[in-house]
Design a protein around this motif. Structure first.
Motif, PDB file in Angstrom:
ATOM      1  N   SER A  92     -42.075  33.683 -57.826  1.00 34.04           N
ATOM      2  CA  SER A  92     -43.030  34.730 -58.210  1.00 34.04           C
ATOM      3  C   SER A  92     -42.539  35.482 -59.450  1.00 34.04           C
ATOM      4  CB  SER A  92     -43.271  35.695 -57.052  1.00 34.04           C
ATOM      5  OG  SER A  92     -42.089  36.422 -56.766  1.00 34.04           O
ATOM      6  N   GLU A  93     -41.219  35.667 -59.586  1.00 37.29           N
ATOM      7  CA  GLU A  93     -40.674  36.312 -60.783  1.00 37.29           C
ATOM      8  C   GLU A  93     -40.863  35.433 -62.014  1.00 37.29           C
ATOM      9  OE1 GLU A  93     -39.382  39.321 -61.353  1.00 37.29           O
ATOM     10  OE2 GLU A  93     -39.740  39.925 -59.283  1.00 37.29           O
ATOM     11  N   VAL A  94     -40.710  34.117 -61.851  1.00 41.32           N
ATOM     12  CA  VAL A  94     -40.879  33.196 -62.971  1.00 41.32           C
ATOM     13  C   VAL A  94     -42.349  33.119 -63.375  1.00 41.32           C
ATOM     14  CG1 VAL A  94     -40.705  30.758 -63.635  1.00 41.32           C
ATOM     15  CG2 VAL A  94     -38.816  31.849 -62.450  1.00 41.32           C
ATOM     16  N   GLU A  95     -43.266  33.157 -62.410  1.00 42.85           N
ATOM     17  CA  GLU A  95     -44.689  33.029 -62.703  1.00 42.85           C
ATOM     18  C   GLU A  95     -45.251  34.256 -63.414  1.00 42.85           C
ATOM     19  OE1 GLU A  95     -46.522  32.104 -58.999  1.00 42.85           O
ATOM     20  OE2 GLU A  95     -45.757  30.050 -58.985  1.00 42.85           O
ATOM     21  N   ARG A  96     -44.603  35.404 -63.294  1.00 48.77           N
ATOM     22  CA  ARG A  96     -45.107  36.600 -63.991  1.00 48.77           C
ATOM     23  C   ARG A  96     -45.180  36.366 -65.491  1.00 48.77           C
ATOM     24  NH1 ARG A  96     -41.984  41.597 -61.193  1.00 48.77           N
ATOM     25  NH2 ARG A  96     -42.804  41.205 -59.112  1.00 48.77           N
ATOM     26  N   ASP A  97     -44.096  35.902 -66.069  1.00 49.37           N
ATOM     27  CA  ASP A  97     -44.055  35.588 -67.498  1.00 49.37           C
ATOM     28  C   ASP A  97     -43.005  34.493 -67.695  1.00 49.37           C
ATOM     29  OD1 ASP A  97     -44.315  35.475 -70.194  1.00 49.37           O
ATOM     30  OD2 ASP A  97     -43.584  37.498 -70.599  1.00 49.37           O
ATOM     31  N   PRO A  98     -43.420  33.223 -67.747  1.00 48.79           N
ATOM     32  CA  PRO A  98     -42.437  32.133 -67.862  1.00 48.79           C
ATOM     33  C   PRO A  98     -41.603  32.191 -69.142  1.00 48.79           C
ATOM     34  CG  PRO A  98     -44.579  31.269 -67.214  1.00 48.79           C
ATOM     35  CD  PRO A  98     -44.777  32.714 -67.567  1.00 48.79           C
ATOM     36  N   ASN A  99     -42.137  32.795 -70.211  1.00 45.59           N
ATOM     37  CA  ASN A  99     -41.396  32.849 -71.471  1.00 45.59           C
ATOM     38  C   ASN A  99     -40.476  34.052 -71.565  1.00 45.59           C
ATOM     39  OD1 ASN A  99     -42.653  30.514 -72.362  1.00 45.59           O
ATOM     40  ND2 ASN A  99     -44.409  31.663 -73.132  1.00 45.59           N
ATOM     41  N   ASN A 100     -40.647  35.025 -70.701  1.00 47.18           N
ATOM     42  CA  ASN A 100     -39.811  36.233 -70.716  1.00 47.18           C
ATOM     43  C   ASN A 100     -39.339  36.518 -69.296  1.00 47.18           C
ATOM     44  OD1 ASN A 100     -38.501  38.456 -71.674  1.00 47.18           O
ATOM     45  ND2 ASN A 100     -40.312  39.730 -71.812  1.00 47.18           N
ATOM     46  N   GLN A 101     -38.486  35.644 -68.810  1.00 44.93           N
ATOM     47  CA  GLN A 101     -38.009  35.754 -67.431  1.00 44.93           C
ATOM     48  C   GLN A 101     -36.938  36.827 -67.309  1.00 44.93           C
ATOM     49  OE1 GLN A 101     -36.577  32.059 -65.938  1.00 44.93           O
ATOM     50  NE2 GLN A 101     -38.471  30.957 -66.374  1.00 44.93           N
ATOM     51  N   PRO A 102     -36.831  37.446 -66.143  1.00 45.17           N
ATOM     52  CA  PRO A 102     -35.719  38.382 -65.939  1.00 45.17           C
ATOM     53  C   PRO A 102     -34.415  37.619 -65.729  1.00 45.17           C
ATOM     54  CG  PRO A 102     -37.014  38.201 -63.946  1.00 45.17           C
ATOM     55  CD  PRO A 102     -37.739  37.409 -65.000  1.00 45.17           C
ATOM     56  N   THR A 103     -33.322  38.285 -66.007  1.00 45.07           N
ATOM     57  CA  THR A 103     -32.005  37.686 -65.801  1.00 45.07           C
ATOM     58  C   THR A 103     -31.612  37.839 -64.337  1.00 45.07           C
ATOM     59  OG1 THR A 103     -31.369  38.283 -68.046  1.00 45.07           O
ATOM     60  CG2 THR A 103     -29.597  37.727 -66.522  1.00 45.07           C
ATOM     61  N   LEU A 104     -31.147  36.769 -63.743  1.00 48.22           N
ATOM     62  CA  LEU A 104     -30.659  36.792 -62.366  1.00 48.22           C
ATOM     63  C   LEU A 104     -29.161  37.056 -62.426  1.00 48.22           C
ATOM     64  CD1 LEU A 104     -31.276  36.334 -59.344  1.00 48.22           C
ATOM     65  CD2 LEU A 104     -30.691  33.933 -59.717  1.00 48.22           C
ATOM     66  N   GLU A 105     -28.757  38.264 -62.029  1.00 50.52           N
ATOM     67  CA  GLU A 105     -27.337  38.641 -62.055  1.00 50.52           C
ATOM     68  C   GLU A 105     -26.766  38.451 -60.654  1.00 50.52           C
ATOM     69  OE1 GLU A 105     -27.268  42.632 -63.471  1.00 50.52           O
ATOM     70  OE2 GLU A 105     -27.699  42.054 -65.538  1.00 50.52           O
ATOM     71  N   ILE A 106     -25.883  37.480 -60.518  1.00 53.84           N
ATOM     72  CA  ILE A 106     -25.315  37.142 -59.211  1.00 53.84           C
ATOM     73  C   ILE A 106     -23.944  37.780 -59.083  1.00 53.84           C
ATOM     74  CG2 ILE A 106     -24.576  35.270 -57.701  1.00 53.84           C
ATOM     75  CD1 ILE A 106     -26.598  33.478 -59.120  1.00 53.84           C
ATOM     76  N   ASP A 107     -23.787  38.535 -58.015  1.00 52.46           N
ATOM     77  CA  ASP A 107     -22.512  39.191 -57.699  1.00 52.46           C
ATOM     78  C   ASP A 107     -22.070  38.687 -56.333  1.00 52.46           C
ATOM     79  OD1 ASP A 107     -20.322  40.826 -57.540  1.00 52.46           O
ATOM     80  OD2 ASP A 107     -21.457  42.616 -56.995  1.00 52.46           O
ATOM     81  N   THR A 108     -20.913  38.062 -56.279  1.00 52.65           N
ATOM     82  CA  THR A 108     -20.425  37.523 -55.006  1.00 52.65           C
ATOM     83  C   THR A 108     -19.139  38.215 -54.608  1.00 52.65           C
ATOM     84  OG1 THR A 108     -19.189  35.777 -56.114  1.00 52.65           O
ATOM     85  CG2 THR A 108     -21.420  35.250 -55.416  1.00 52.65           C
ATOM     86  N   ASN A 109     -18.962  38.351 -53.345  1.00 54.69           N
ATOM     87  CA  ASN A 109     -17.720  38.869 -52.797  1.00 54.69           C
ATOM     88  C   ASN A 109     -16.670  37.768 -52.907  1.00 54.69           C
ATOM     89  OD1 ASN A 109     -15.606  39.709 -51.051  1.00 54.69           O
ATOM     90  ND2 ASN A 109     -17.036  41.016 -49.952  1.00 54.69           N
TER      91      ASN A 109
END
Length: 137
Positions: A92-109
């Motif tokens: 759903s995040e990708v479908e909002r604007d495929p050319n201006n996607q948000p960055t997925l910031e992954i933080d792991t323990n």
């Protein structure tokens, strides 16, 4: 006779014998002439073309903060999320604007299971997310 002498004065000649130097230089010249065509193969590159209209000024969307804790629980923007719902949320995040996607910031323990991280990365790839980053504490 070890030295040749100048016939007029009888003194030994002090000229340098340049014949070996010329021989070495000719050999080097031949080597460079043989290897130069090898180094001059054309390389195909795609240079950007000049555009008349500037690109639209788009502000990047707010990044998605995805956290994986030590027990393997996934948090989407600080709210607990099951792994089964993660792909739908990413799509759903990708479908909002495929050319201006948000960055997925992954933080792991540090104690988190790598298998959970691998599943999250596979889900992000399958959802066609293009901007994925890791947060370092």
């Amino acid at each position: 006779m070890a030295f040749s002498s100048n016939s007029a004065t009888g003194a030994p000649m002090a000229d340098i014998n340049v014949t070996p130097l010329v021989d070495v230089m000719l050999v080097l010249l031949i080597i460079f002439m043989v290897t130069a065509p090898i180094l001059s193969y054309p390389i195909d590159i795609d240079l950007p073309q000049r555009s008349v209209t500037p690109p639209p000024d788009t502000t990047p969307p707010e990044p998605i903060k995805l956290r994986i804790d030590a027990s393997g629980q996934v948090f989407w923007n600080e709210s607990p999320t099951p792994m089964s719902a993660l792909r739908n949320m990413m799509e759903s995040e990708v479908e909002r604007d495929p050319n201006n996607q948000p960055t997925l910031e992954i933080d792991t323990n540090d104690d988190a299971d790598y298998g959970v991280l691998a599943k999250v990365l596979a889900t992000a790839r399958n959802a066609n997310m293009q901007k994925i980053g890791f947060v370092k504490k």
